[in-house]
Design a protein around this motif. Structure first.
Motif, PDB file in Angstrom:
ATOM      1  N   TYR A  33       5.634   0.190 -12.968  1.00 40.33           N
ATOM      2  CA  TYR A  33       4.377   0.942 -13.094  1.00 40.33           C
ATOM      3  C   TYR A  33       4.289   1.657 -14.439  1.00 40.33           C
ATOM      4  N   SER A  47      -3.349  -2.922 -16.657  1.00 43.19           N
ATOM      5  CA  SER A  47      -3.331  -2.039 -15.489  1.00 43.19           C
ATOM      6  C   SER A  47      -1.924  -1.877 -14.906  1.00 43.19           C
ATOM      7  N   SER A  48      -1.464  -0.638 -14.838  1.00 41.38           N
ATOM      8  CA  SER A  48      -0.159  -0.342 -14.216  1.00 41.38           C
ATOM      9  C   SER A  48      -0.194  -0.642 -12.727  1.00 41.38           C
ATOM     10  N   SER A  49      -1.324  -0.342 -12.104  1.00 36.05           N
ATOM     11  CA  SER A  49      -1.473  -0.569 -10.665  1.00 36.05           C
ATOM     12  C   SER A  49      -1.388  -2.056 -10.321  1.00 36.05           C
ATOM     13  N   LYS A  50      -2.051  -2.893 -11.125  1.00 40.20           N
ATOM     14  CA  LYS A  50      -2.025  -4.346 -10.879  1.00 40.20           C
ATOM     15  C   LYS A  50      -0.624  -4.908 -11.101  1.00 40.20           C
ATOM     16  N   LYS A  77       2.272   1.756  -3.485  1.00 42.04           N
ATOM     17  CA  LYS A  77       1.266   2.306  -4.405  1.00 42.04           C
ATOM     18  C   LYS A  77       1.094   3.809  -4.196  1.00 42.04           C
ATOM     19  N   ARG A  78       1.065   4.223  -2.933  1.00 37.74           N
ATOM     20  CA  ARG A  78       0.900   5.660  -2.660  1.00 37.74           C
ATOM     21  C   ARG A  78       2.117   6.442  -3.142  1.00 37.74           C
ATOM     22  N   GLU A 100       1.299  -4.066  -7.943  1.00 42.50           N
ATOM     23  CA  GLU A 100       0.901  -4.975  -6.856  1.00 42.50           C
ATOM     24  C   GLU A 100       1.539  -6.350  -7.043  1.00 42.50           C
ATOM     25  N   ILE A 114       2.174   5.778  -7.375  1.00 43.37           N
ATOM     26  CA  ILE A 114       0.990   6.283  -8.099  1.00 43.37           C
ATOM     27  C   ILE A 114       0.682   7.729  -7.730  1.00 43.37           C
ATOM     28  N   GLU A 171       0.828  -1.214   0.000  1.00 41.91           N
ATOM     29  CA  GLU A 171       0.000   0.000   0.000  1.00 41.91           C
ATOM     30  C   GLU A 171       0.858   1.259   0.000  1.00 41.91           C
TER      31      GLU A 171
END
Length: 836
Positions: free
Chosen positions: A505, A544-547, A446-447, A550, A450, A443
């Motif tokens: 990412y 998805s860049s986020s996935k 990601k913060r 992760e 992103i 998390e």
């Protein structure tokens, strides 16, 4: 005197009371009921000490035993004696039971069956603690041996007066080693060389005939220790049920385990005596020592008006090492080596009056010697790095119940006296932190990536593993806070984790393979097969860049973090002071140092990162031409203080020219070359295997993997191997757990370190394979060709390469006959065979 036990019952002890002396006959069973007891071991058996006061004087403190551990664990044996001395730490209490004979012991355990479990558990506990201390003192001894051996041979190499009268047997021995090394063609440095002093040259100095037997004995001991570790993690109810079944069987089992303790106790004593001898060989107030001999020579040269600069530099280096070891032994083992460090400072001051430390000395990487710093308090820390746990948990937004569970486990971990304990309860505490840690990590990553939140705390957490200010000293936290690696690289990409995750990412790099070797697409297909996602979600995840981000944290970082830490059984994800063996500034793997280390290896193994790739050129009508191309790997620094590097991927996609991925701990006390060489060796093996596909072990296609596969599989029938070589290879294969890659990597290590210098360490078959498949750079080949062992294979190799280069020149002539220059890729392909 030891405590007198007249009758059964509780005995209260004052601090520093000697309960039992080593060598004293065991006449009772005692259980620690309150407080802790320090365990000491002496060298009485080796030195023949009998006086009790002398025993303690020559004893080293090993570890403390907590309550419920039993003392007198050899009471069921006839005429057994204490292997250790026991001394109360604070106000302590024991419960003692007199045991006049064996029958009494058996009767006692038949009536008190619960104590049988305690007996066996206590032996196992003391075994594991003793083994851990054995490993620690062995590491100290090995380090001292390396440094003293190197300083001894350097002493003789620098000596101008060859007819010096030597009294010390150890120094005489090193004189012989020096002369043998010189006769075998080894060149020693004549200037101050820190790297040489710190490197292990035992392969050059020593020819230990018992080496392989020692390896087998070590393997057997490790097997026994592994059993003890597994026993200690066994649930209590299962232990109790087993040991209460049959008293005689339980006592017999304890007897067998007791024999293992005797073996470790003996090894520990021998190692301690040898370590002390080696330390006193470095410096002694009474006997001939290296420090004294260096000082004598430096003083004599000064009197003669000759240059003693190099001697003084070595003396200054030695002084730092000796004082550090002296303080370490005194603090950790409560043992006074009786070295006069003040006199050492006085001598150094006297002989250094005209000698200023060089930048090399000032920056010398000396383990255990911390730069003197002003100690600061927690109140002086920058506010942004204070109370990091609370800030990071709130920032992550994880579930409240998970956060509470995490904090409960972390608080329990903070209170642990032994953070490397393998007890089941301690494992649960570590697991409670680890399971939630990577959810928080994901998390926060990601913060940061992103949302662009890049505070100093976030960077320290992601890149270094800093999460708890109570697990580090204020000075350590400030060292982390101030770390700035401003160095740059020209060819190699070295990434901190936040930089790497940004690449993932931004889709500049594909996600890494997971622990099953599946790439991102394959892992998504696996999820679809299981019904976890459907076709639409598969494509969404892919885009998805986020996935992707992760996935990289969950599958690459979480898996490899513990591997880079090195000690999987006691792994903990958060940086803490007990794992730190070197200050952060010197333990940091710097980008420029990494690039230089890789270049040092490729200066020897020039083709380490070359592979055949497809070249196309429409203008020249070239549709399919294989050319050699160098593709350097990406280096990713994992956020831990670790001891192991990993070759994670030989290719990062299905393209043959895609980069490999090497993972290193961002902090390490290990020698970088020692981490790099096996990693590059593993890379060579896996790349070869991947490039060849199913034909990787087909001997008709000569390659690293096919030749080594044939060599290992059929070595018993190989007429080119002597009986001695076959026996050594048999032991090597066993040591490598029958893993072909590990056999190759162990030989590759010797190939780069020693064979490249003309120092023979391999048998002729292995040397032939490596010369063909892992050729040295041309300048090294030319030098080695002068030696008989290399001349034949060198000529054959040279002819093959020359023939290949001529064939390529003839084939590419059609592209240049019109006067046009040859494309770089084709020209470089010719040069690879002709000039490299």
């Amino acid at each position: 005197m030891s405590v007198s036990i007249e009758e059964n019952g509780n005995i209260k002890l004052k601090p520093n009371s000697i309960i039992f002396y080593e060598g004293e006959k065991v006449q009772n069973i005692s259980i620690v009921t309150n407080g802790e007891i320090d365990v000491y071991i002496s060298s009485k058996d080796i030195l023949g000490i009998e006086d009790e006061n002398e025993i303690m004087r020559y004893s080293c403190r090993l570890f403390s035993i907590p309550k419920n551990i039993m003392i007198g664990i050899g009471s069921y044996k006839t005429n057994s004696k204490y292997m250790f001395s026991f001394k109360s730490k604070d106000d302590t209490e024991i419960y003692a039971v007199k045991t006049p004979n064996q029958e009494y012991v058996k009767t006692f355990f038949k009536v008190n069956k619960a104590y049988l479990t305690n007996m066996y558990h206590s032996i196992a506990y003391v075994i594991l603690k003793s083994y851990e201390e054995y490993i620690k003192i062995k590491k100290i001894n090995d380090d001292v041996k390396i440094i003293s051996a190197n300083l001894a041979v350097i002493y003789f190499n620098l000596q101008q007066t060859k007819s010096k009268n030597i009294k010390s047997e150890m120094l005489k021995n090193y004189k012989e080693i020096y002369e043998d090394s010189i006769n075998s063609g080894f060149n020693f440095p004549t200037s101050f060389d820190v790297d040489f002093i710190r490197a292990d040259h035992s392969e050059i100095y020593m020819h230990n005939k018992n080496q392989f037997n020692e390896e087998e004995n070590t393997e057997k001991l490790e097997f026994e220790i592994d059993y003890v570790r597994r026993f200690l993690t066994m649930p209590k109810n299962i232990k109790t049920q087993f040991f209460s079944y049959d008293t005689n069987m339980s006592l017999d089992a304890s007897h067998m385990l007791y024999e293992t303790l005797k073996k470790i106790s003996s090894l520990l004593k021998t190692e301690i005596v040898e370590a002390i001898e080696n330390i006193l060989f470095l410096s002694s107030n009474e006997n001939e020592s290296l420090f004294g001999e260096y000082v004598k020579t430096a003083t004599e040269l000064d009197k003669q008006g000759k240059d003693n600069d190099v001697w003084v530099r070595y003396i200054r280096f030695m002084s730092s090492i000796i004082k550090d070891i002296y303080n370490k032994i005194k603090t950790e083992y409560d043992y006074d080596l009786n070295i006069d460090t003040e006199e050492m400072d006085s001598i150094l001051k006297r002989i250094s009056k005209n000698n200023v430390p060089s930048s090399e000395e000032a920056n010398a990487d000396i383990d255990g010697i911390d730069n003197i710093k002003v100690t600061i308090g927690f109140e002086e820390l920058p506010s942004e790095v204070k109370d990091p746990t609370k800030k990071l948990i709130e920032m992550s937004g994880i579930d409240e119940n998970k956060a509470k569970s995490f904090m409960k486990s972390l608080q329990a971990y903070r209170k642990l006296r032994d953070k490397f304990s393998t007890e089941d309860d301690v494992r649960k505490i570590r697991r409670g932190v680890t399971t939630v840690f990577f959810e928080i990590y994901k998390e926060i990553a990601k913060r940061s990536i992103i949302n662009g939140e890049s505070s100093r705390l976030v960077k320290m957490f992601l890149n270094f593993g800093y999460m708890d200010d109570q697990l580090l000293t204020p000075n350590q936290i400030m060292d982390l806070y101030e770390i700035k690696d401003k160095s740059k690289t020209k060819k190699i990409n070295v990434f901190y984790i936040d930089e790497w995750l940004q690449k993932i990412y931004d889709k500049e790099e594909p996600p890494s393979v997971n622990g099953f070797g599946q790439d991102y697409r394959e892992a998504l297909r696996e999820l679809k097969k299981r019904g976890t996602i459907n076709d639409k979600e598969l494509e969404e995840h892919w885009e998805s860049s986020s996935k992707r981000l992760e996935y990289e944290v969950e599958n690459m970082i979480e898996t490899t973090h513990r591997l880079c830490y090195g000690q999987v059984s006691v792994y903990f994800p958060i940086l803490h002071k007990d794992m730190i063996t070197k200050d952060f500034e010197r333990a940091l793997i710097r980008r420029d140092v990494m690039e230089k280390s890789i270049k040092d290896i490729t200066d020897i193994d020039f083709s380490a990162f070359y592979r055949e790739v497809l070249y196309k050129n429409k203008e020249l009508n070239i549709e399919k031409e294989l050319v050699m191309q160098e593709v350097l790997p990406n280096i990713i620094l994992m956020p831990t203080f670790g001891s192991r590097a990993i070759m994670w991927e030989e290719l990062s996609s299905r393209q043959k020219n895609s980069t490999g991925r090497f993972l290193f701990p961002i902090f390490t006390s290990e020698d970088l070359e020692s981490l790099l060489i096996p990693t590059i060796g593993a890379f060579r093996w896996e790349l070869c295997k991947t490039m060849l596909g199913p034909a990787w072990n087909d001997i008709t296609q000569m390659s690293i993997t096919s030749e080594y596969s044939d060599y290992v599989q059929f070595y018993k029938k190989n007429r080119n191997l002597s009986d001695e070589a076959k026996e050594k290879l048999k032991i090597q294969i066993k040591k490598c757990r029958n893993n072909l890659r590990e056999v190759f990597v162990s030989d590759y290590n010797l190939w780069i370190k020693y064979e490249s210098k003309g120092i023979m360490r391999l048998n002729r078959v292995a040397r032939g394979i490596l010369y063909r498949q892992v050729p040295f750079a041309k300048n090294i080949r030319d030098e080695l060709a002068k030696q008989p062992m290399f001349s034949e294979i060198a000529n054959r190799f040279k002819n093959i390469r020359s023939k290949k280069a001529t064939e390529l020149e003839n084939r590419y002539f059609k592209f240049t006959k019109t006067g046009n220059p040859l494309p770089y890729e084709l020209q470089h392909h010719i040069e690879f065979y002709k000039d490299m």
